[in-house]
Enzyme design. Sequence first.
Site, mmCIF file in Angstrom:
data_model
loop_
_atom_site.group_PDB
_atom_site.id
_atom_site.type_symbol
_atom_site.label_atom_id
_atom_site.label_comp_id
_atom_site.label_asym_id
_atom_site.label_seq_id
_atom_site.Cartn_x
_atom_site.Cartn_y
_atom_site.Cartn_z
ATOM 1 N N ALA A 13 -27.409 -65.428 -86.040
ATOM 2 C CA ALA A 13 -28.340 -64.305 -85.495
ATOM 3 C C ALA A 13 -28.773 -64.312 -84.257
ATOM 4 C CB ALA A 13 -29.653 -64.234 -86.873
ATOM 5 N N GLY A 14 -28.064 -64.476 -83.213
ATOM 6 C CA GLY A 14 -28.389 -64.609 -81.945
ATOM 7 C C GLY A 14 -28.703 -63.227 -81.031
ATOM 8 N N ASN A 91 -23.135 -69.695 -81.347
ATOM 9 C CA ASN A 91 -22.931 -69.963 -79.836
ATOM 10 C C ASN A 91 -21.822 -71.059 -79.342
ATOM 11 O OD1 ASN A 91 -24.729 -71.452 -81.751
ATOM 12 N ND2 ASN A 91 -25.687 -72.590 -80.187
ATOM 13 N N THR A 92 -20.987 -70.762 -78.495
ATOM 14 C CA THR A 92 -19.835 -71.149 -78.007
ATOM 15 C C THR A 92 -20.214 -72.119 -76.467
ATOM 16 O OG1 THR A 92 -19.020 -69.480 -77.336
ATOM 17 C CG2 THR A 92 -18.224 -70.159 -79.258
ATOM 18 N N THR A 94 -20.827 -74.660 -73.084
ATOM 19 C CA THR A 94 -20.139 -75.877 -72.405
ATOM 20 C C THR A 94 -20.210 -77.139 -73.213
ATOM 21 O OG1 THR A 94 -20.401 -74.416 -70.653
ATOM 22 C CG2 THR A 94 -19.464 -76.400 -70.145
ATOM 23 N N LYS A 223 -11.744 -61.049 -73.044
ATOM 24 C CA LYS A 223 -12.948 -61.297 -72.804
ATOM 25 C C LYS A 223 -13.439 -62.264 -71.678
ATOM 26 C CE LYS A 223 -17.243 -61.596 -73.453
ATOM 27 N NZ LYS A 223 -18.142 -60.710 -73.171
ATOM 28 N N LEU A 224 -12.742 -63.440 -71.594
ATOM 29 C CA LEU A 224 -13.107 -64.229 -70.626
ATOM 30 C C LEU A 224 -12.675 -63.753 -69.406
ATOM 31 C CD1 LEU A 224 -11.432 -67.593 -72.084
ATOM 32 C CD2 LEU A 224 -13.669 -66.879 -72.076
ATOM 33 N N CYS A 279 -23.660 -66.602 -70.102
ATOM 34 C CA CYS A 279 -22.202 -66.499 -70.186
ATOM 35 C C CYS A 279 -21.441 -66.657 -69.076
ATOM 36 C CB CYS A 279 -21.926 -65.381 -70.947
ATOM 37 S SG CYS A 279 -22.491 -65.236 -72.741
HETATM 38 P P1 NAD Z 1 -27.262 -67.338 -79.713
HETATM 39 O O1 NAD Z 1 -27.634 -68.956 -79.289
HETATM 40 O O2 NAD Z 1 -28.331 -66.780 -79.166
HETATM 41 O O3 NAD Z 1 -27.017 -67.370 -81.234
HETATM 42 C C1 NAD Z 1 -26.244 -68.178 -81.872
HETATM 43 C C2 NAD Z 1 -26.739 -68.329 -83.319
HETATM 44 O O4 NAD Z 1 -25.816 -68.832 -84.178
HETATM 45 C C3 NAD Z 1 -27.839 -69.383 -83.348
HETATM 46 O O5 NAD Z 1 -29.135 -68.813 -83.870
HETATM 47 C C4 NAD Z 1 -27.601 -70.440 -84.309
HETATM 48 O O6 NAD Z 1 -28.601 -71.289 -84.841
HETATM 49 C C5 NAD Z 1 -26.571 -70.028 -85.064
HETATM 50 N N1 NAD Z 1 -25.578 -70.980 -85.408
HETATM 51 C C6 NAD Z 1 -24.627 -71.801 -84.909
HETATM 52 N N2 NAD Z 1 -24.035 -72.343 -85.878
HETATM 53 C C7 NAD Z 1 -24.369 -71.865 -87.289
HETATM 54 C C8 NAD Z 1 -23.586 -72.084 -88.304
HETATM 55 N N3 NAD Z 1 -22.630 -73.028 -88.476
HETATM 56 N N4 NAD Z 1 -24.045 -71.336 -89.514
HETATM 57 C C9 NAD Z 1 -25.244 -70.313 -89.187
HETATM 58 N N5 NAD Z 1 -25.491 -70.176 -87.910
HETATM 59 C C10 NAD Z 1 -25.023 -70.968 -86.936
HETATM 60 O O7 NAD Z 1 -26.066 -67.003 -78.927
HETATM 61 P P2 NAD Z 1 -25.463 -65.828 -78.217
HETATM 62 O O8 NAD Z 1 -26.191 -65.344 -77.216
HETATM 63 O O9 NAD Z 1 -25.854 -64.577 -79.518
HETATM 64 O O10 NAD Z 1 -23.928 -65.816 -78.025
HETATM 65 C C11 NAD Z 1 -23.212 -66.022 -79.259
HETATM 66 C C12 NAD Z 1 -21.682 -65.868 -78.985
HETATM 67 O O11 NAD Z 1 -21.447 -64.667 -78.230
HETATM 68 C C13 NAD Z 1 -21.394 -66.690 -77.686
HETATM 69 O O12 NAD Z 1 -20.014 -67.095 -77.803
HETATM 70 C C14 NAD Z 1 -21.524 -65.927 -76.512
HETATM 71 O O13 NAD Z 1 -20.678 -66.507 -75.489
HETATM 72 C C15 NAD Z 1 -21.026 -64.425 -76.930
HETATM 73 N N6 NAD Z 1 -21.616 -63.480 -76.162
HETATM 74 C C16 NAD Z 1 -22.900 -63.422 -75.667
HETATM 75 C C17 NAD Z 1 -23.253 -62.418 -75.042
HETATM 76 C C18 NAD Z 1 -24.762 -62.326 -74.560
HETATM 77 O O14 NAD Z 1 -25.243 -61.319 -73.913
HETATM 78 N N7 NAD Z 1 -25.773 -63.359 -75.020
HETATM 79 C C19 NAD Z 1 -22.740 -61.016 -74.664
HETATM 80 C C20 NAD Z 1 -21.258 -61.166 -75.357
HETATM 81 C C21 NAD Z 1 -20.899 -62.044 -75.911
HETATM 82 C C1 UGA Z 2 -22.611 -60.067 -68.987
HETATM 83 C C2 UGA Z 2 -21.692 -58.921 -69.284
HETATM 84 O O1 UGA Z 2 -22.011 -58.100 -68.163
HETATM 85 C C3 UGA Z 2 -21.399 -58.437 -70.179
HETATM 86 O O2 UGA Z 2 -20.257 -57.585 -70.280
HETATM 87 C C4 UGA Z 2 -20.871 -59.612 -71.334
HETATM 88 O O3 UGA Z 2 -20.814 -59.200 -72.582
HETATM 89 C C5 UGA Z 2 -21.996 -60.516 -71.123
HETATM 90 O O4 UGA Z 2 -22.150 -61.359 -69.955
HETATM 91 C C6 UGA Z 2 -21.398 -62.016 -71.993
HETATM 92 O O5 UGA Z 2 -20.482 -62.045 -72.207
HETATM 93 O O6 UGA Z 2 -22.560 -62.857 -72.265
HETATM 94 P P1 UGA Z 2 -25.389 -60.307 -68.981
HETATM 95 O O7 UGA Z 2 -25.182 -61.717 -68.504
HETATM 96 O O8 UGA Z 2 -26.083 -60.113 -70.301
HETATM 97 O O9 UGA Z 2 -23.904 -59.661 -69.545
HETATM 98 O O10 UGA Z 2 -25.955 -59.582 -67.887
HETATM 99 P P2 UGA Z 2 -25.024 -58.950 -66.596
HETATM 100 O O11 UGA Z 2 -25.714 -57.643 -66.159
HETATM 101 O O12 UGA Z 2 -23.962 -58.989 -66.399
HETATM 102 O O13 UGA Z 2 -25.772 -59.738 -65.416
HETATM 103 C C7 UGA Z 2 -25.606 -61.014 -65.301
HETATM 104 C C8 UGA Z 2 -25.988 -61.745 -63.995
HETATM 105 O O14 UGA Z 2 -25.500 -61.206 -62.795
HETATM 106 C C9 UGA Z 2 -27.739 -61.503 -63.891
HETATM 107 O O15 UGA Z 2 -28.245 -62.473 -63.450
HETATM 108 C C10 UGA Z 2 -27.640 -60.227 -62.962
HETATM 109 O O16 UGA Z 2 -29.012 -60.190 -62.336
HETATM 110 C C11 UGA Z 2 -26.521 -60.718 -62.130
HETATM 111 N N1 UGA Z 2 -26.075 -59.552 -61.213
HETATM 112 C C12 UGA Z 2 -25.516 -58.330 -61.849
HETATM 113 C C13 UGA Z 2 -26.056 -59.201 -59.673
HETATM 114 O O17 UGA Z 2 -26.444 -60.506 -59.334
HETATM 115 N N2 UGA Z 2 -25.709 -58.496 -59.106
HETATM 116 C C14 UGA Z 2 -25.058 -57.286 -59.777
HETATM 117 O O18 UGA Z 2 -24.674 -56.396 -59.078
HETATM 118 C C15 UGA Z 2 -25.141 -57.578 -61.017
#
Ligand code: NAD
Ligand code: UGA
Length: 460
Positions: A13-14, A91-92, A94, A223-224, A279
């Site tokens: 629930a992140g 969460n995934t 490093t 995605k990567l 990320c």
């Molecule tokens: P987060 O740390 O906010 O949330 C992850 C949650 O999963 C935590 O609350 C944790 O307690 C829970 N968790 C872990 N193991 C568990 C288990 N076995 N059972 C139940 N709950 C469990 O992470 P996030 O930012 O939501 O990111 C999640 C994934 O999405 C990552 O792989 C990240 O790379 C990807 N992602 C993140 C963003 C972003 O903007 N943050 C955008 C796109 C993709």
């Molecule tokens: C980024 C991607 O934009 C999303 O598509 C992706 O899903 C996500 O990562 C993820 O996988 O976690 P996010 O990190 O939330 O999203 O925010 P961004 O808007 O991408 O900004 C990332 C960083 O780059 C910030 O520190 C921002 O200030 C910086 N940034 C962005 C710059 O320095 N210059 C720019 O022109 C744009």
Amino acid sequence: ITSSFNSVCCIGAGYVGGPTMAMIALKCPHIEVTVVDLNQQRIDAWNSDNLPIYEPGLDEVVKACRGKNLFFSTDCEAAIRAAQCIFVSVNTPTKKTGLGKGKAADLTYWESAARNIAAWSTSDKIIVEKSTVPVRTAEAIEKVLLRNCPQEGVHFDILSNPEFLAEGTAIDDLTMPDRVLIGGKIENDRGTAACAALCEVYANWVPKERILTANLWSAELSKLTANAMLAQRISSINAISALCECTGADVSQVSFAIGKDSRIGPKFLNASVGFGGSCFQKDILNLAYICECHGLQEVADYWYSVVGMNDYQKTRFVRRVVSAMFNTIRNKKIAMLGFAFKKDTGDTRETPAIDVAHGMIEDGAKIALFDPQVPEEQVRMDMGEEAMKSITCYSKPTEALKDAHAVTIMTEWDEFKTYDWRAIYEVMHKPAFVFDGRNILDHAHLSEIGFIVYALGKPI
Ligand code: NAD
Ligand code: UGA
């Protein structure tokens, strides 16, 4: 073969699990959505008026569905048993130790979620990879699921459905995504049916032409690659910002001019003190490590250099502050405006402000910090007790700015642009410096007031 479903569970629930599931609940009233997490505090917050993450528009979406078809719970077992489709959004991070430490993705949380799914499933499930994972993770997860499920005849169909939302704009991104990507084993009937079932969910609000299907490995790798390419754009323009400062070119003008080329496009070309967020760095390191594992050292080095340039930009910013202020910032009050990694979020993961603050503290600065969304406890967790001896957090910007020698802008919060900079100048020590790490202020106006202004990639 599952052709459609009306019961969904999400593990995690992140920042991703919460908003994405709230959007599915909002757009699909016929689907019951339960989001589970191990973290009781987080679940309690999702069930309260004070949601655990700040995201514009999220409160309204959650309020519209919570208690109707959207539920937050710590009862993972019940939710897994009841769901036909399980999103995994844990969460995934490093890896911190062992093989690949500092580069590879740590799949501990993913694996434990998969083991729970296997242990508790008594009916067929579609398993959706929502987390960002290394390419071919689905293969590993399938092995864990198949070999651990005590129940005979239970089928798991694995899909990859990476999330592309950005923090601060999550609700808009989810409402009208550029695309939804669904990867599956489209070479067989089961995989095709599972893909179709998930497509059907998104088709409730996303135009069909924006819902893309691919094979599993392409979806995982897309995605990567997307994150690596986005980060690479920022490192590229940041590299040019350094050259601008030496040559009298203005990086904003360069960005504007190159962005007019339709092949390049205008977005994501803002020079900054460095990219942050949970990320970009982790995903590039993960991608580069996979390349290394396949013997592609040159490809890995290419991607590592994107992170290297980001580190250089943060170091360069600190050096600029120190050298401009007569080579010493010892015991000088430096106001730091912004700590979040970008505006409209309270998230501080990998924020460039952490490295910049450490760099300035190393040179003896006293930091006066203000961020509209980041609480002091978060700063303490990010910076550590030792550094906090040199940091004071303020709840009002005026207090942070009073008697400061310099202002550093770390986050592009809109409100910083609206401050009365003439009044701020009056209460600062002279010469009063502004170091704009986001290029958001009106630099000509500030110079006119009397500030000495340093902006990224601007003529000095
Ligand atoms: P987060 O740390 O906010 O949330 C992850 C949650 O999963 C935590 O609350 C944790 O307690 C829970 N968790 C872990 N193991 C568990 C288990 N076995 N059972 C139940 N709950 C469990 O992470 P996030 O930012 O939501 O990111 C999640 C994934 O999405 C990552 O792989 C990240 O790379 C990807 N992602 C993140 C963003 C972003 O903007 N943050 C955008 C796109 C993709
Ligand atoms: C980024 C991607 O934009 C999303 O598509 C992706 O899903 C996500 O990562 C993820 O996988 O976690 P996010 O990190 O939330 O999203 O925010 P961004 O808007 O991408 O900004 C990332 C960083 O780059 C910030 O520190 C921002 O200030 C910086 N940034 C962005 C710059 O320095 N210059 C720019 O022109 C744009």
